[in-house]
Enzyme design. Structure first.
Site, PDB file in Angstrom:
ATOM      1  N   GLU A 187     -31.122  -6.238  21.085  1.00  0.00           N
ATOM      2  CA  GLU A 187     -30.547  -4.919  21.344  1.00  0.00           C
ATOM      3  C   GLU A 187     -30.371  -4.168  20.023  1.00  0.00           C
ATOM      4  OE1 GLU A 187     -28.430  -4.867  25.411  1.00  0.00           O
ATOM      5  OE2 GLU A 187     -26.947  -5.253  23.876  1.00  0.00           O
ATOM      6  N   GLU A 242     -21.370  -4.497  20.389  1.00  0.00           N
ATOM      7  CA  GLU A 242     -20.050  -3.842  20.467  1.00  0.00           C
ATOM      8  C   GLU A 242     -18.934  -4.822  20.113  1.00  0.00           C
ATOM      9  OE1 GLU A 242     -20.641  -2.211  24.375  1.00  0.00           O
ATOM     10  OE2 GLU A 242     -22.156  -0.871  23.528  1.00  0.00           O
ATOM     11  N   GLY A 248     -25.849   1.586  30.669  1.00  0.00           N
ATOM     12  CA  GLY A 248     -25.597   2.780  31.484  1.00  0.00           C
ATOM     13  C   GLY A 248     -26.318   2.805  32.826  1.00  0.00           C
ATOM     14  N   HIS A 288     -22.561  -9.532  21.746  1.00  0.00           N
ATOM     15  CA  HIS A 288     -22.980  -8.144  21.946  1.00  0.00           C
ATOM     16  C   HIS A 288     -22.596  -7.318  20.718  1.00  0.00           C
ATOM     17  CE1 HIS A 288     -23.289  -4.098  23.529  1.00  0.00           C
ATOM     18  NE2 HIS A 288     -24.099  -4.604  24.443  1.00  0.00           N
ATOM     19  N   SER A 292     -30.824   1.615  26.083  1.00  0.00           N
ATOM     20  CA  SER A 292     -31.325   2.764  26.836  1.00  0.00           C
ATOM     21  C   SER A 292     -32.505   2.427  27.759  1.00  0.00           C
ATOM     22  CB  SER A 292     -31.689   3.913  25.887  1.00  0.00           C
ATOM     23  OG  SER A 292     -30.547   4.313  25.145  1.00  0.00           O
ATOM     24  N   GLY A 296     -26.902   3.125  24.233  1.00  0.00           N
ATOM     25  CA  GLY A 296     -26.118   4.266  24.693  1.00  0.00           C
ATOM     26  C   GLY A 296     -26.507   5.584  24.045  1.00  0.00           C
ATOM     27  N   ASN A 329     -25.110  -4.900  32.235  1.00  0.00           N
ATOM     28  CA  ASN A 329     -23.841  -5.030  31.513  1.00  0.00           C
ATOM     29  C   ASN A 329     -22.991  -3.809  31.849  1.00  0.00           C
ATOM     30  OD1 ASN A 329     -21.766  -5.198  29.693  1.00  0.00           O
ATOM     31  ND2 ASN A 329     -23.037  -5.030  27.853  1.00  0.00           N
ATOM     32  N   TRP A 330     -21.973  -4.026  32.646  1.00  0.00           N
ATOM     33  CA  TRP A 330     -21.148  -2.900  33.103  1.00  0.00           C
ATOM     34  C   TRP A 330     -20.175  -2.411  32.030  1.00  0.00           C
ATOM     35  CZ3 TRP A 330     -19.340  -4.427  38.781  1.00  0.00           C
ATOM     36  CH2 TRP A 330     -20.477  -4.563  39.584  1.00  0.00           C
ATOM     37  N   LYS A 331     -20.047  -3.155  30.937  1.00  0.00           N
ATOM     38  CA  LYS A 331     -19.130  -2.787  29.851  1.00  0.00           C
ATOM     39  C   LYS A 331     -17.734  -2.498  30.419  1.00  0.00           C
ATOM     40  CE  LYS A 331     -23.030  -1.448  27.056  1.00  0.00           C
ATOM     41  NZ  LYS A 331     -23.573  -0.671  25.959  1.00  0.00           N
TER      42      LYS A 331
HETATM   43  P1  13P Z   1     -27.410   1.142  27.328  1.00  0.00           P
HETATM   44  O1  13P Z   1     -28.432   0.684  28.340  1.00  0.00           O
HETATM   45  O2  13P Z   1     -26.335   1.991  27.919  1.00  0.00           O
HETATM   46  O3  13P Z   1     -28.060   1.726  26.122  1.00  0.00           O
HETATM   47  O4  13P Z   1     -26.651  -0.191  26.825  1.00  0.00           O
HETATM   48  C1  13P Z   1     -27.383  -1.274  26.409  1.00  0.00           C
HETATM   49  C2  13P Z   1     -26.479  -2.420  26.235  1.00  0.00           C
HETATM   50  O5  13P Z   1     -25.665  -2.458  25.319  1.00  0.00           O
HETATM   51  C3  13P Z   1     -26.550  -3.531  27.211  1.00  0.00           C
HETATM   52  O6  13P Z   1     -25.817  -4.632  26.794  1.00  0.00           O
END
Ligand code: 13P
Length: 251
Positions: free
Chosen positions: A167, A97, A235, A95, A213, A173, A9-11
């Site tokens: 998640e 977020e 990340g 997600h 993470s 993160g 997931n590149w966000k």
């Molecule tokens: P991180 O791997 O940066 O913790 O993010 C996880 C995530 O939200 C994947 O969708």
């Protein structure tokens, strides 16, 4: 046997130039991987760019969200049908977020899941508890609710196409991964909910990914757990080397 899925997931990262660079470096590192589904989820604006680069390879394309209507006066939204048109086979839905900052609820997540399935996309359906909820011993209650409401009214035949991603919000993160045991415990719980509310066959065939993470250093331990079938990586998916070593965790 559940085929593992490793999704990046590149966000809100990567311009088209950066996306080209990343995919260009990633392809030779993962192109011999035939035991894992490899998926990348860039921002909407570079989907078509990435599609052209991954066409004919083993990398599949996902969007990070979708709307539930096919078309109409909905400024700023993107429909599942349009994602298919842009080359997507998968879409991340629910997600944390999106739930935290953009008002996604169990109800809108349910609508998005239905719309994505109707367009033949494979949803990566995210669930997870906050730190506060975990500390108040509400993890199972929260995950159970997210699952039941998210999947409400979706036919068993379609549920079996969904990939679930656990998640924990406190692990996203933060560099603080859930321990293998903490993750396994929730994954087993998710499978038990699917068994109770659907069937043993669906519970046993549904792929459940862990996210939060995930790094090259912890992927093997996570994947050694009975109910962990892959990872949703944030990340560490932004660099070809680290994402490739997660994809190639099996050696
Ligand atoms: P991180 O791997 O940066 O913790 O993010 C996880 C995530 O939200 C994947 O969708």
């Amino acid at each position: 046997m559940r085929r593992p899925v490793i999704a990046g997931n590149w966000k809100l990262f990567k311009s088209s130039v950066e996306a080209r660079e990343l995919v260009g470096s990633l392809l030779p590192l993962v192109n011999r991987t035939d035991t894992v589904d490899v998926v990348v989820a860039p921002v909407f604006t570079v989907l078509a760019t990435v599609r052209d680069l991954v066409q004919g390879t083993n990398i599949r394309l996902a969007a990070q969200d979708c709307f539930w209507e096919e078309e109409g006066a909905f400024t700023g939204e993107v429909s599942p049908k349009m994602l298919v048109d842009a080359g997507c086979s998968h879409v991340i839905i629910g997600h944390s977020e999106r739930r935290q900052y953009f008002g996604d609820t169990d109800d809108t997540v349910n609508k998005k899941l239905k719309a994505a399935l109707a367009a033949d996309l494979i949803p990566l359906f995210c669930v997870g508890e906050t730190l506060e909820e975990r500390e108040a011993d509400k993890t199972f209650e929260v995950i159970g609710r997210q699952l039941k409401k998210g999947l409400a009214g979706i036919h068993d035949d379609l549920v079996s196409r969904i990939v679930i991603a656990y998640e924990p919000v406190w692990a996203i993160g933060t560099g603080k991964t859930a321990s293998n045991q903490q993750a396994q415990e929730v994954h087993a719980f998710i499978r038990s909910v699917l068994c109770e509310t659907r069937s043993r066959t669906i519970a046993e065939s549904t792929r459940i990914l862990y996210g939060g993470s995930v790094k090259p250093e912890n992927i093997r331990g996570l994947m050694s757990q009975t109910d962990i079938d892959g990872a949703l990586v944030g990340g560490a998916s932004l660099k070809a080397e680290s994402f490739a070593s997660i994809v190639n965790y099996g050696g």
